[in-house]
Design a protein around this motif. Structure first.
Motif, PDB file in Angstrom:
ATOM      1  N   PRO A  26       6.249   9.433 -20.197  1.00 56.82           N
ATOM      2  CA  PRO A  26       6.655   8.897 -18.989  1.00 56.82           C
ATOM      3  C   PRO A  26       5.669   8.027 -18.040  1.00 56.82           C
ATOM      4  O   PRO A  26       6.026   6.917 -17.566  1.00 56.82           O
ATOM      5  N   GLY A  27       4.685   8.466 -18.112  1.00 59.45           N
ATOM      6  CA  GLY A  27       3.654   7.604 -17.202  1.00 59.45           C
ATOM      7  C   GLY A  27       3.177   6.238 -17.989  1.00 59.45           C
ATOM      8  O   GLY A  27       3.320   5.353 -17.170  1.00 59.45           O
ATOM      9  N   ARG A  28       3.045   6.240 -19.408  1.00 59.74           N
ATOM     10  CA  ARG A  28       2.771   5.088 -20.096  1.00 59.74           C
ATOM     11  C   ARG A  28       4.035   4.257 -20.089  1.00 59.74           C
ATOM     12  O   ARG A  28       3.902   3.095 -19.909  1.00 59.74           O
ATOM     13  N   MET A  29       5.315   4.817 -20.022  1.00 56.51           N
ATOM     14  CA  MET A  29       6.285   3.905 -19.921  1.00 56.51           C
ATOM     15  C   MET A  29       6.637   3.212 -18.746  1.00 56.51           C
ATOM     16  O   MET A  29       6.957   2.182 -18.743  1.00 56.51           O
ATOM     17  N   ALA A  30       6.367   3.984 -17.465  1.00 57.70           N
ATOM     18  CA  ALA A  30       6.236   3.576 -16.300  1.00 57.70           C
ATOM     19  C   ALA A  30       5.155   2.198 -16.095  1.00 57.70           C
ATOM     20  O   ALA A  30       5.794   1.254 -15.596  1.00 57.70           O
ATOM     21  N   GLU A  31       4.081   2.569 -16.794  1.00 57.80           N
ATOM     22  CA  GLU A  31       3.300   1.574 -16.740  1.00 57.80           C
ATOM     23  C   GLU A  31       3.618   0.277 -17.425  1.00 57.80           C
ATOM     24  O   GLU A  31       3.617  -0.870 -16.835  1.00 57.80           O
ATOM     25  N   ARG A  32       4.209   0.471 -18.556  1.00 57.03           N
ATOM     26  CA  ARG A  32       5.074  -0.657 -19.232  1.00 57.03           C
ATOM     27  C   ARG A  32       6.000  -1.400 -18.588  1.00 57.03           C
ATOM     28  O   ARG A  32       5.968  -2.566 -18.585  1.00 57.03           O
ATOM     29  N   ASP A  33       6.963  -0.451 -17.871  1.00 51.68           N
ATOM     30  CA  ASP A  33       7.848  -1.027 -16.999  1.00 51.68           C
ATOM     31  C   ASP A  33       7.548  -2.122 -15.930  1.00 51.68           C
ATOM     32  O   ASP A  33       8.076  -2.947 -15.602  1.00 51.68           O
ATOM     33  N   ARG A  34       6.086  -1.755 -15.466  1.00 54.51           N
ATOM     34  CA  ARG A  34       5.718  -2.618 -14.483  1.00 54.51           C
ATOM     35  C   ARG A  34       5.135  -4.265 -14.859  1.00 54.51           C
ATOM     36  O   ARG A  34       5.188  -4.857 -14.018  1.00 54.51           O
ATOM     37  N   ASP A  35       4.813  -4.022 -16.232  1.00 55.57           N
ATOM     38  CA  ASP A  35       4.359  -5.451 -16.726  1.00 55.57           C
ATOM     39  C   ASP A  35       4.644  -5.552 -18.176  1.00 55.57           C
ATOM     40  O   ASP A  35       3.641  -5.229 -18.977  1.00 55.57           O
ATOM     41  N   ARG A  36       5.826  -5.681 -18.522  1.00 60.92           N
ATOM     42  CA  ARG A  36       6.224  -5.607 -20.098  1.00 60.92           C
ATOM     43  C   ARG A  36       5.537  -6.612 -20.878  1.00 60.92           C
ATOM     44  O   ARG A  36       4.969  -6.221 -22.006  1.00 60.92           O
ATOM     45  N   TRP A  37       5.042  -7.935 -20.313  1.00 65.43           N
ATOM     46  CA  TRP A  37       4.437  -8.875 -21.077  1.00 65.43           C
ATOM     47  C   TRP A  37       2.930  -8.571 -21.466  1.00 65.43           C
ATOM     48  O   TRP A  37       2.619  -8.800 -22.529  1.00 65.43           O
ATOM     49  N   ASN A  38       2.327  -7.986 -20.641  1.00 64.80           N
ATOM     50  CA  ASN A  38       0.889  -7.718 -20.835  1.00 64.80           C
ATOM     51  C   ASN A  38       0.496  -6.194 -21.269  1.00 64.80           C
ATOM     52  O   ASN A  38      -0.524  -5.887 -21.306  1.00 64.80           O
ATOM     53  N   TYR A  39       1.739  -5.459 -21.332  1.00 65.20           N
ATOM     54  CA  TYR A  39       1.580  -4.006 -21.586  1.00 65.20           C
ATOM     55  C   TYR A  39       1.083  -3.886 -22.950  1.00 65.20           C
ATOM     56  O   TYR A  39       1.502  -4.568 -23.928  1.00 65.20           O
ATOM     57  N   ARG A  40      -0.315  -3.045 -23.364  1.00 65.15           N
ATOM     58  CA  ARG A  40      -0.475  -2.728 -24.857  1.00 65.15           C
ATOM     59  C   ARG A  40      -0.495  -1.556 -24.960  1.00 65.15           C
ATOM     60  O   ARG A  40      -1.116  -0.412 -24.394  1.00 65.15           O
ATOM     61  N   PRO A  41       0.391  -1.079 -25.874  1.00 68.10           N
ATOM     62  CA  PRO A  41       0.724   0.579 -26.162  1.00 68.10           C
ATOM     63  C   PRO A  41      -0.760   1.250 -26.705  1.00 68.10           C
ATOM     64  O   PRO A  41      -1.551   0.332 -27.208  1.00 68.10           O
ATOM     65  N   PRO A  42      -0.799   2.381 -26.663  1.00 66.16           N
ATOM     66  CA  PRO A  42      -1.919   3.127 -27.114  1.00 66.16           C
ATOM     67  C   PRO A  42      -2.178   2.878 -28.731  1.00 66.16           C
ATOM     68  O   PRO A  42      -1.110   2.723 -29.483  1.00 66.16           O
ATOM     69  N   GLY A  43      -3.337   2.945 -29.311  1.00 68.92           N
ATOM     70  CA  GLY A  43      -3.460   2.702 -30.749  1.00 68.92           C
ATOM     71  C   GLY A  43      -4.230   1.404 -31.056  1.00 68.92           C
ATOM     72  O   GLY A  43      -4.303   0.521 -30.411  1.00 68.92           O
ATOM     73  N   GLU A  44      -5.130   1.473 -31.934  1.00 68.10           N
ATOM     74  CA  GLU A  44      -5.952   0.447 -32.407  1.00 68.10           C
ATOM     75  C   GLU A  44      -5.128  -0.966 -32.958  1.00 68.10           C
ATOM     76  O   GLU A  44      -5.696  -1.897 -32.497  1.00 68.10           O
ATOM     77  N   GLU A  45      -4.165  -0.864 -33.388  1.00 65.85           N
ATOM     78  CA  GLU A  45      -3.300  -1.892 -34.075  1.00 65.85           C
ATOM     79  C   GLU A  45      -2.259  -2.507 -32.973  1.00 65.85           C
ATOM     80  O   GLU A  45      -1.500  -3.593 -33.036  1.00 65.85           O
ATOM     81  N   ALA A  46      -2.155  -1.955 -31.742  1.00 69.60           N
ATOM     82  CA  ALA A  46      -1.240  -2.205 -30.568  1.00 69.60           C
ATOM     83  C   ALA A  46      -1.605  -3.455 -30.105  1.00 69.60           C
ATOM     84  O   ALA A  46      -2.832  -3.977 -30.090  1.00 69.60           O
ATOM     85  N   GLU A  47      -0.525  -4.426 -29.451  1.00 72.39           N
ATOM     86  CA  GLU A  47      -0.801  -5.539 -29.155  1.00 72.39           C
ATOM     87  C   GLU A  47       0.077  -5.840 -27.920  1.00 72.39           C
ATOM     88  O   GLU A  47       1.193  -4.898 -27.833  1.00 72.39           O
ATOM     89  N   SER A  48      -0.330  -6.406 -26.832  1.00 69.14           N
ATOM     90  CA  SER A  48       0.838  -7.092 -25.958  1.00 69.14           C
ATOM     91  C   SER A  48       1.437  -8.352 -26.393  1.00 69.14           C
ATOM     92  O   SER A  48       1.089  -8.951 -27.361  1.00 69.14           O
ATOM     93  N   TYR A  49       2.556  -8.542 -25.628  1.00 68.61           N
ATOM     94  CA  TYR A  49       3.160  -9.948 -25.964  1.00 68.61           C
ATOM     95  C   TYR A  49       2.139 -11.325 -25.871  1.00 68.61           C
ATOM     96  O   TYR A  49       2.147 -12.114 -26.467  1.00 68.61           O
ATOM     97  N   GLU A  50       1.212 -11.140 -24.749  1.00 62.83           N
ATOM     98  CA  GLU A  50       0.407 -11.983 -24.634  1.00 62.83           C
ATOM     99  C   GLU A  50      -0.698 -12.458 -25.561  1.00 62.83           C
ATOM    100  O   GLU A  50      -1.113 -13.368 -26.073  1.00 62.83           O
ATOM    101  N   MET A  51      -0.841 -11.153 -26.452  1.00 67.13           N
ATOM    102  CA  MET A  51      -1.707 -11.287 -27.712  1.00 67.13           C
ATOM    103  C   MET A  51      -1.056 -11.836 -28.906  1.00 67.13           C
ATOM    104  O   MET A  51      -1.763 -12.511 -29.630  1.00 67.13           O
ATOM    105  N   VAL A  52       0.208 -11.718 -28.780  1.00 61.73           N
ATOM    106  CA  VAL A  52       0.934 -12.307 -29.956  1.00 61.73           C
ATOM    107  C   VAL A  52       1.154 -13.476 -29.712  1.00 61.73           C
ATOM    108  O   VAL A  52       0.922 -14.461 -30.443  1.00 61.73           O
TER     109      VAL A  52
END
Length: 196
Positions: free
Chosen positions: A111-137
């Motif tokens: 829930p904490g990470r999802m709340a953080e993602r909900d605050r800025d979905r475009w720039n949020y980067r999930p955990p993990g080495e291969e994870a990306e934000s939309y800005e990175m894409v």
């Protein structure tokens, strides 16, 4: 700068789509519904472009679900199914440690990470080495978009579609993560307009 028209197709359905799982860069095949969606996308595209089908460029993400969608689409157009290019920059947004999980499961377990993602979905980067934000894409897609020299059919992923639309100036960074990108549909991205 005027850009050539882009016919963007999100790949057809996979079993992971049907289960609501985040695929990201995992290589998953189309299911029976997805195979049908690929053929339907080809029929729709044929209606839109008519005889110009031979003069379009065709490029796909190298993942299996996009390649098979492109091949089904080209077959429906009466074209050689294998005569298209792939570009690794068109792979889906990397969800890192979240790949294979569902949004409902993440809302329950993270829930904490999802709340953080909900605050800025475009720039949020999930955990993990291969994870990306939309800005990175978007950063990896900019050279692809700048390199388009004529009308192009692009078969890729929902996250890629959102980044492409921002890169083309069709939607804002705030709006893009909330767009529903339907599978097997043809999005016509033409100048300052988008339509399906």
């Amino acid at each position: 700068m005027t850009r050539p028209v882009l016919y963007f197709v999100r790949h057809g359905e996979t079993e992971w789509n049907a289960q609501g799982r985040l695929q990201g860069q995992r290589d998953t095949p189309l299911n029976a519904r997805g195979i049908g969606q690929a053929a339907e996308a080809g029929r729709r595209l044929g209606y839109l472009v008519g005889e110009a089908r031979d003069r379009l460029a065709y490029v796909a993400s190298p993942l299996e679900r996009t390649r098979h969608t492109m091949e089904g689409l080209r077959t429906a157009l009466g074209l050689d199914p294998a005569a298209y290019a792939t570009d690794p920059r068109l792979v889906e947004i990397g969800f890192g440690a979240w790949e294979g999980l569902t949004w409902s499961g993440l809302r329950r377990d993270e829930p904490g990470r999802m709340a953080e993602r909900d605050r800025d979905r475009w720039n949020y980067r999930p955990p993990g080495e291969e994870a990306e934000s939309y800005e990175m894409v978007l950063a990896r897609l900019r050279p692809v978009l700048d390199g388009l020299t004529g009308p192009t059919v692009m078969v890729a992923h929902g996250g890629v579609a959102r980044a492409v639309m921002v890169g083309l100036g069709l939607v804002s960074r705030e709006e893009a993560p909330h767009l529903e990108i339907l599978q097997g549909r043809v999005l016509v991205l033409d100048g300052g307009r988008r339509w399906a």
